[in-house]
Design an enzyme around this catalytic site. Structure first.
Site, PDB file in Angstrom:
ATOM      1  N   TYR A 134      22.271 -28.662 107.773  1.00  0.00           N
ATOM      2  CA  TYR A 134      20.817 -28.611 107.867  1.00  0.00           C
ATOM      3  C   TYR A 134      20.384 -28.971 109.293  1.00  0.00           C
ATOM      4  O   TYR A 134      20.793 -29.996 109.829  1.00  0.00           O
ATOM      5  CB  TYR A 134      20.216 -29.593 106.851  1.00  0.00           C
ATOM      6  N   CYS A 135      19.564 -28.116 109.896  1.00  0.00           N
ATOM      7  CA  CYS A 135      18.983 -28.367 111.217  1.00  0.00           C
ATOM      8  C   CYS A 135      20.104 -28.600 112.242  1.00  0.00           C
ATOM      9  O   CYS A 135      21.009 -27.781 112.353  1.00  0.00           O
ATOM     10  CB  CYS A 135      18.018 -29.542 111.130  1.00  0.00           C
ATOM     11  N   LEU A 136      20.082 -29.703 112.976  1.00  0.00           N
ATOM     12  CA  LEU A 136      21.143 -29.968 113.952  1.00  0.00           C
ATOM     13  C   LEU A 136      22.501 -30.087 113.288  1.00  0.00           C
ATOM     14  O   LEU A 136      23.532 -29.772 113.900  1.00  0.00           O
ATOM     15  CB  LEU A 136      20.850 -31.260 114.720  1.00  0.00           C
ATOM     16  N   GLY A 169      23.491 -28.203 110.940  1.00  0.00           N
ATOM     17  CA  GLY A 169      23.960 -26.824 110.829  1.00  0.00           C
ATOM     18  C   GLY A 169      24.529 -26.307 112.130  1.00  0.00           C
ATOM     19  O   GLY A 169      25.525 -25.576 112.150  1.00  0.00           O
ATOM     20  N   LEU A 182      20.921 -24.199 106.928  1.00  0.00           N
ATOM     21  CA  LEU A 182      19.526 -24.382 106.541  1.00  0.00           C
ATOM     22  C   LEU A 182      18.697 -24.703 107.778  1.00  0.00           C
ATOM     23  O   LEU A 182      18.859 -25.764 108.380  1.00  0.00           O
ATOM     24  CB  LEU A 182      19.400 -25.517 105.515  1.00  0.00           C
TER      25      LEU A 182
END
Length: 583
Positions: free
Chosen positions: A314-316, A318, A342
């Site tokens: 998720y975010c960083l 990811g 994500l």
């Protein structure tokens, strides 16, 4: 390398401590924003505009025409025909939705403001010769200054505030004064916003049952207790961003993605990052990969042996997971079954509005701010995100809390957002320079274990999720994985923003999504065409993702044990663990 180049390298010096201390002190006053970066942008724009008399004449003509339009509108208002506005607010601008803005004199006041806002947008864009990044910065600063003086922010020029004050005999202002005093006291004491004390981590948030089965200096690994008699054989490993507490994916029961996955028969593991302090200043991106993703993957393989893993970032998290997966693909490591990203970017050529805060001047200044403390504090990050949406996150809240005298009812996402985190000096510097500023991953310059990696090295099917109104990872930037990957990519675009769009449990009344599969050797569909032609479906994207995971999973069977004592992964403590509680 020439002798001259050697000479230059020998003369190169490290930044002087006195310079860094000065910049760190300025950073505390400016919220981490570089005064030099703002000055460079403003000077670039002003000099080029000053050397463009034709452009100046054009702007003067536009100002005169807008003044005449406003005068004509004022005449219509006096004559009782002020319904047809001379300018409409932007679609996302809801400051003037109240019906009182259509009545004299507020109709004229807000139309004058919007015309001025439009003129400044034209004045700060399209000046020939200005660096595009500087143009964006100047335009952004102009918007921020105008937002300060919006008539919606002041009692005397806001019809809704005047109406409420008259109806309540001024008690809304009394409550607003009390709210302000309470907020000042809480800020000085380091206490959360009113009502957020009701949300306790481990009871109201991050409450999905589980055990911490591994811990190192950087993270704790949580294994969640199964809630079904049988489970899919491939476990899930969730890698959240270290810029946030992991329980954004484990909010209140009924709104928790982790709870949902466990309920669908998945064996779920999640990384809970340590909130770093000054002693962690030298932790870098590779430390997060080795001590985070790879160490967690080793633990999952030991607890659920001989099974591939569905990896989720998720975010960083990811972005970090993409680096790890690319290195694994390059080295022939086949332990991953799928990769889910994500709201995570891999190509940073179009990173969205956060690019306003990223250039050489700003990164150097921010490095000095972090150097002095060993980390980047929560307040500096939060300030940047609030500025990007100042209308919603700053001014509308000030009006509601202190002029309307109302408090927003606290909820789980608000409590999570107030739970501060920090970023280590070295890691954040490497992230900003190597990925955000230089885009080394896409350019083929990002090294893992001494050799470069590329997104095309990822060997597993990819499920990528973007959110429509994302200011942190714009969906068109996330969508670039379709072009970069050499494997099947399922791209899903959901309504909502960076956080709310991801935290969308089934039953959400207003969520929609679009999803399409992109074959590795198929034609590249531009994002505009994807958005225009892909059918829109109602509801949460979670069930769609679950079905995709099922298609890439084996037959269900008994759940694995919690931890593996023989392999050295015995349960340590109950979820959510200790690291998530660190302030």
């Amino acid at each position: 390398m020439t002798r001259l180049q050697h000479a230059f390298e020998e003369d190169a010096v490290e930044p002087q401590p006195v310079d860094r201390l000065l910049h760190a002190g300025l950073g505390r006053l400016s919220g981490g924003i570089s005064p030099a970066a703002l000055t460079l942008a403003g000077t670039d724009w002003a000099v080029h505009l000053g050397l463009s008399p034709g452009r100046q004449g054009e702007l003067a003509e536009k100002a005169l025409r807008k003044a005449l339009r406003l005068m004509a509108y004022a005449g219509h208002c006096v004559a009782g025909d002020g319904e047809a506005r001379c300018i409409e607010p932007l679609p996302h601008d809801h400051r003037f939705d109240d019906e009182g803005w259509s009545r004299w004199p507020f109709s004229l006041i807000h139309q004058a403001f919007l015309l001025q806002q439009q003129w400044w947008h034209v004045a700060t864009t399209g000046v020939r010769g200005v660096d595009p990044h500087h143009e964006e910065v100047v335009n952004f600063v102009a918007r921020q200054c105008l937002d300060v003086f919006s008539p919606s922010n002041f009692l005397a020029t806001n019809p809704e505030l005047l109406r409420r004050t008259a109806a309540q005999g001024g008690w809304n202002l009394v409550r607003g004064w009390a709210n302000w005093l309470e907020d000042v006291q809480r800020q000085l004491a380091g206490r959360p916003d009113p009502g957020l004390e009701a949300f306790q981590v481990g009871r109201d948030l991050a409450a999905t049952p589980g055990k911490v089965v591994y811990r190192n200096r950087l993270m704790e690994l949580i294994q969640y207790k199964p809630s079904t008699k049988t489970v899919h054989p491939e476990p899930l490993l969730i890698v959240p961003a270290w810029i946030m507490k992991y329980y954004i994916l484990d909010l209140a029961p009924g709104r928790s993605l982790i709870e949902y996955l466990v309920g669908q028969g998945h064996t779920v593991f999640a990384i809970s990052w340590k909130n770093p302090g000054a002693e962690d200043r030298d932790l870098g991106m590779d430390d997060y990969r080795r001590l985070g993703v790879m160490a967690a993957l080793d633990a999952v393989n030991a607890i659920v042996p001989e099974r591939k893993v569905h990896a989720v970032g998720y975010c960083l998290g990811g972005t970090l997971l993409s680096l790890a997966a690319a290195a694994m693909g390059r080295d022939g490591d086949q332990r991953l079954a799928t990769l889910t990203l994500l709201a995570a970017q891999t190509d940073f050529t179009e990173p969205g509005e956060l690019d306003l805060f990223i250039d050489e001047s700003q990164v150097s200044f921010l490095e000095d701010v972090m150097w002095a403390r060993g980390y980047l504090g929560r307040g500096q990050m939060a300030g940047a995100f609030q500025l990007l949406r100042s209308q919603d996150l700053i001014w509308s809240r000030l009006v509601r809390n202190y002029l309307l005298g109302e408090r927003e009812k606290p909820f789980d996402l608000m409590a999570w957002n107030a739970d501060s985190t920090r970023l280590p000096y070295r890691m954040h510097s490497e992230y900003l320079r190597d990925l955000f500023l230089h885009n080394d991953l896409v350019e083929g310059r990002y090294d893992v274990d001494g050799r470069p990696v590329a997104v095309g090295d990822i060997a597993e099917p990819v499920f990528a999720v973007g959110t429509v109104t994302d200011h942190v990872a714009p969906w068109r930037s996330v969508y670039k994985i379709v072009r970069l990957a050499r494997t099947e990519v399922t791209f899903l675009l959901t309504s909502g923003g960076h956080n709310a769009g991801i935290v969308t449990p089934p039953g959400h009344p207003r969520r929609t999504f679009q999803v399409a599969v992109h074959e590795p050797l198929g034609p590249i569909v531009p994002p505009e065409r994807f958005e225009r032609e892909t059918p829109r479906q109602q509801g949460s994207w979670w069930p769609e993702w679950h079905q995709w995971l099922r298609q890439h999973s084996g037959r269900r069977g008994p759940p694995p044990a919690m931890g593996n004592l023989d392999a050295g992964y015995a349960p340590i403590t109950d979820a959510p663990g200790e690291y998530v509680l660190m302030k």
